[in-house]
Design a protein around this motif. Structure first.
Motif, PDB file in Angstrom:
ATOM      1  N   ILE A 201       0.837  -1.203   0.000  1.00 41.54           N
ATOM      2  CA  ILE A 201       0.000   0.000   0.000  1.00 41.54           C
ATOM      3  C   ILE A 201       0.872   1.253   0.000  1.00 41.54           C
ATOM      4  O   ILE A 201       0.596   2.212  -0.726  1.00 41.54           O
ATOM      5  N   VAL A 202       1.955   1.232   0.777  1.00 42.79           N
ATOM      6  CA  VAL A 202       2.878   2.376   0.808  1.00 42.79           C
ATOM      7  C   VAL A 202       3.486   2.596  -0.580  1.00 42.79           C
ATOM      8  O   VAL A 202       3.597   3.732  -1.048  1.00 42.79           O
ATOM      9  N   TYR A 203       3.872   1.522  -1.246  1.00 40.44           N
ATOM     10  CA  TYR A 203       4.434   1.636  -2.597  1.00 40.44           C
ATOM     11  C   TYR A 203       3.404   2.231  -3.563  1.00 40.44           C
ATOM     12  O   TYR A 203       3.740   3.082  -4.392  1.00 40.44           O
ATOM     13  N   LEU A 204       2.158   1.777  -3.454  1.00 41.05           N
ATOM     14  CA  LEU A 204       1.112   2.311  -4.338  1.00 41.05           C
ATOM     15  C   LEU A 204       0.849   3.784  -4.049  1.00 41.05           C
ATOM     16  O   LEU A 204       0.638   4.574  -4.978  1.00 41.05           O
ATOM     17  N   LEU A 205       0.892   4.174  -2.790  1.00 42.94           N
ATOM     18  CA  LEU A 205       0.720   5.594  -2.443  1.00 42.94           C
ATOM     19  C   LEU A 205       1.888   6.429  -2.968  1.00 42.94           C
ATOM     20  O   LEU A 205       1.685   7.547  -3.456  1.00 42.94           O
ATOM     21  N   ALA A 206       3.096   5.880  -2.875  1.00 39.02           N
ATOM     22  CA  ALA A 206       4.270   6.582  -3.411  1.00 39.02           C
ATOM     23  C   ALA A 206       4.122   6.782  -4.922  1.00 39.02           C
ATOM     24  O   ALA A 206       4.429   7.853  -5.451  1.00 39.02           O
ATOM     25  N   ALA A 207       3.635   5.765  -5.608  1.00 39.06           N
ATOM     26  CA  ALA A 207       3.425   5.878  -7.053  1.00 39.06           C
ATOM     27  C   ALA A 207       2.365   6.933  -7.348  1.00 39.06           C
ATOM     28  O   ALA A 207       2.509   7.723  -8.289  1.00 39.06           O
ATOM     29  N   LEU A 208       1.326   6.961  -6.546  1.00 42.23           N
ATOM     30  CA  LEU A 208       0.251   7.933  -6.738  1.00 42.23           C
ATOM     31  C   LEU A 208       0.751   9.371  -6.579  1.00 42.23           C
ATOM     32  O   LEU A 208       0.323  10.270  -7.305  1.00 42.23           O
ATOM     33  N   ILE A 209       1.692   9.575  -5.671  1.00 45.35           N
ATOM     34  CA  ILE A 209       2.256  10.910  -5.457  1.00 45.35           C
ATOM     35  C   ILE A 209       2.939  11.423  -6.721  1.00 45.35           C
ATOM     36  O   ILE A 209       2.953  12.618  -6.991  1.00 45.35           O
ATOM     37  N   TYR A 210       3.506  10.529  -7.508  1.00 48.14           N
ATOM     38  CA  TYR A 210       4.234  10.923  -8.713  1.00 48.14           C
ATOM     39  C   TYR A 210       3.342  11.202  -9.921  1.00 48.14           C
ATOM     40  O   TYR A 210       3.806  11.763 -10.913  1.00 48.14           O
ATOM     41  N   VAL A 211       2.096  10.808  -9.883  1.00 49.95           N
ATOM     42  CA  VAL A 211       1.231  10.915 -11.060  1.00 49.95           C
ATOM     43  C   VAL A 211       1.034  12.372 -11.486  1.00 49.95           C
ATOM     44  O   VAL A 211       1.164  12.705 -12.672  1.00 49.95           O
ATOM     45  N   TYR A 212       0.725  13.264 -10.556  1.00 46.44           N
ATOM     46  CA  TYR A 212       0.457  14.665 -10.911  1.00 46.44           C
ATOM     47  C   TYR A 212       1.659  15.343 -11.567  1.00 46.44           C
ATOM     48  O   TYR A 212       1.512  15.930 -12.652  1.00 46.44           O
ATOM     49  N   PRO A 213       2.861  15.282 -10.959  1.00 49.49           N
ATOM     50  CA  PRO A 213       3.980  15.943 -11.639  1.00 49.49           C
ATOM     51  C   PRO A 213       4.322  15.314 -12.987  1.00 49.49           C
ATOM     52  O   PRO A 213       4.730  16.016 -13.909  1.00 49.49           O
ATOM     53  N   LEU A 214       4.120  13.994 -13.113  1.00 52.40           N
ATOM     54  CA  LEU A 214       4.377  13.360 -14.411  1.00 52.40           C
ATOM     55  C   LEU A 214       3.408  13.867 -15.472  1.00 52.40           C
ATOM     56  O   LEU A 214       3.795  14.129 -16.607  1.00 52.40           O
ATOM     57  N   LYS A 215       2.149  13.999 -15.080  1.00 56.20           N
ATOM     58  CA  LYS A 215       1.144  14.521 -16.014  1.00 56.20           C
ATOM     59  C   LYS A 215       1.535  15.926 -16.479  1.00 56.20           C
ATOM     60  O   LYS A 215       1.477  16.254 -17.672  1.00 56.20           O
ATOM     61  N   LYS A 216       1.953  16.750 -15.525  1.00 55.50           N
ATOM     62  CA  LYS A 216       2.362  18.119 -15.865  1.00 55.50           C
ATOM     63  C   LYS A 216       3.635  18.128 -16.703  1.00 55.50           C
ATOM     64  O   LYS A 216       3.794  18.964 -17.601  1.00 55.50           O
ATOM     65  N   CYS A 217       4.555  17.215 -16.436  1.00 61.65           N
ATOM     66  CA  CYS A 217       5.799  17.156 -17.217  1.00 61.65           C
ATOM     67  C   CYS A 217       5.530  16.730 -18.653  1.00 61.65           C
ATOM     68  O   CYS A 217       6.117  17.280 -19.588  1.00 61.65           O
ATOM     69  N   TYR A 218       4.628  15.766 -18.845  1.00 63.42           N
ATOM     70  CA  TYR A 218       4.267  15.377 -20.212  1.00 63.42           C
ATOM     71  C   TYR A 218       3.619  16.556 -20.936  1.00 63.42           C
ATOM     72  O   TYR A 218       3.899  16.802 -22.120  1.00 63.42           O
ATOM     73  N   ALA A 219       2.757  17.289 -20.243  1.00 65.71           N
ATOM     74  CA  ALA A 219       2.139  18.475 -20.853  1.00 65.71           C
ATOM     75  C   ALA A 219       3.198  19.520 -21.179  1.00 65.71           C
ATOM     76  O   ALA A 219       3.159  20.149 -22.245  1.00 65.71           O
ATOM     77  N   LEU A 220       4.156  19.682 -20.288  1.00 57.71           N
ATOM     78  CA  LEU A 220       5.223  20.661 -20.493  1.00 57.71           C
ATOM     79  C   LEU A 220       6.070  20.322 -21.713  1.00 57.71           C
ATOM     80  O   LEU A 220       6.435  21.209 -22.487  1.00 57.71           O
ATOM     81  N   VAL A 221       6.354  19.043 -21.904  1.00 59.94           N
ATOM     82  CA  VAL A 221       7.111  18.616 -23.085  1.00 59.94           C
ATOM     83  C   VAL A 221       6.381  19.053 -24.359  1.00 59.94           C
ATOM     84  O   VAL A 221       6.988  19.608 -25.278  1.00 59.94           O
ATOM     85  N   GLY A 222       5.082  18.831 -24.404  1.00 60.71           N
ATOM     86  CA  GLY A 222       4.290  19.243 -25.575  1.00 60.71           C
ATOM     87  C   GLY A 222       4.220  20.752 -25.722  1.00 60.71           C
ATOM     88  O   GLY A 222       4.312  21.283 -26.833  1.00 60.71           O
ATOM     89  N   ASN A 223       4.073  21.464 -24.585  1.00 62.32           N
ATOM     90  CA  ASN A 223       4.014  22.926 -24.633  1.00 62.32           C
ATOM     91  C   ASN A 223       5.302  23.516 -25.185  1.00 62.32           C
ATOM     92  O   ASN A 223       5.269  24.445 -25.995  1.00 62.32           O
ATOM     93  N   ILE A 224       6.428  22.989 -24.733  1.00 61.80           N
ATOM     94  CA  ILE A 224       7.720  23.502 -25.199  1.00 61.80           C
ATOM     95  C   ILE A 224       7.848  23.299 -26.700  1.00 61.80           C
ATOM     96  O   ILE A 224       8.225  24.219 -27.437  1.00 61.80           O
ATOM     97  N   GLU A 225       7.505  22.105 -27.160  1.00 60.30           N
ATOM     98  CA  GLU A 225       7.651  21.814 -28.588  1.00 60.30           C
ATOM     99  C   GLU A 225       6.775  22.738 -29.437  1.00 60.30           C
ATOM    100  O   GLU A 225       7.239  23.327 -30.411  1.00 60.30           O
ATOM    101  N   ARG A 226       5.496  22.862 -29.055  1.00 60.40           N
ATOM    102  CA  ARG A 226       4.595  23.709 -29.855  1.00 60.40           C
ATOM    103  C   ARG A 226       4.974  25.182 -29.762  1.00 60.40           C
ATOM    104  O   ARG A 226       4.951  25.899 -30.765  1.00 60.40           O
ATOM    105  N   ALA A 227       5.352  25.620 -28.582  1.00 61.70           N
ATOM    106  CA  ALA A 227       5.700  27.040 -28.416  1.00 61.70           C
ATOM    107  C   ALA A 227       6.963  27.397 -29.190  1.00 61.70           C
ATOM    108  O   ALA A 227       7.034  28.467 -29.803  1.00 61.70           O
TER     109      ALA A 227
END
Length: 142
Positions: free
Chosen positions: A64-90
């Motif tokens: 459960i601790v491992y799954l919670l740790a993974a969950l903590i990383y989801v938001y910044p990863l989502k934003k980082c993937y969006a950032l990669v696309g933003n940089i390329e298009r911009a």
């Protein structure tokens, strides 16, 4: 008269280079999160070694601790993937909206990491105090 901010060719080149590294690190982080999820599931559902009895229960909670740790990383990863696309298009298509989103996503990732760091520092402080108090109580018991 104020000078307008200009996006130079050098800036674009640097951002596109940074985008490659960000994409690489985001992919590595995604693999890390997938491994955390896999390890968490294995810990939760693979029984303890034969003869250990109920000793497998801590594995369930560790999972459960491992799954919670993974969950903590989801938001910044989502934003980082969006950032990669933003940089390329911009940078490649000169889209102002993506430049604005690039700044907003950068701020979001850094703010999230900063808040998470503050939380971790507070938890460390509590743990240190608990260890000191435990040591004092343990020494005075003898």
């Amino acid at each position: 008269m104020e000078e307008q901010l200009q996006i130079t060719a050098f800036f674009k080149e640097q951002m596109l280079s940074a985008r490659k590294w960000l994409k690489f690190l985001t992919i590595l982080s995604t693999i890390g999160v997938a491994l955390l999820v896999l390890a968490g599931i294995v810990m939760m559902f693979v029984p303890a070694l034969p003869g250990m009895g109920a000793a497998g229960m801590p594995g369930f909670f560790a999972g459960i601790v491992y799954l919670l740790a993974a969950l903590i990383y989801v938001y910044p990863l989502k934003k980082c993937y969006a950032l990669v696309g933003n940089i390329e298009r911009a940078m490649k298509q000169d889209v102002q909206a993506d430049l604005d989103l690039m700044a907003a996503n950068t701020k979001s990732v850094l703010k999230y990491c900063g808040i998470l760091s503050i939380i971790c520092l507070c938890l460390y402080a509590v743990a240190i105090v608990a260890v000191i108090v435990g040591a004092i109580i343990g020494v005075s018991a003898f």
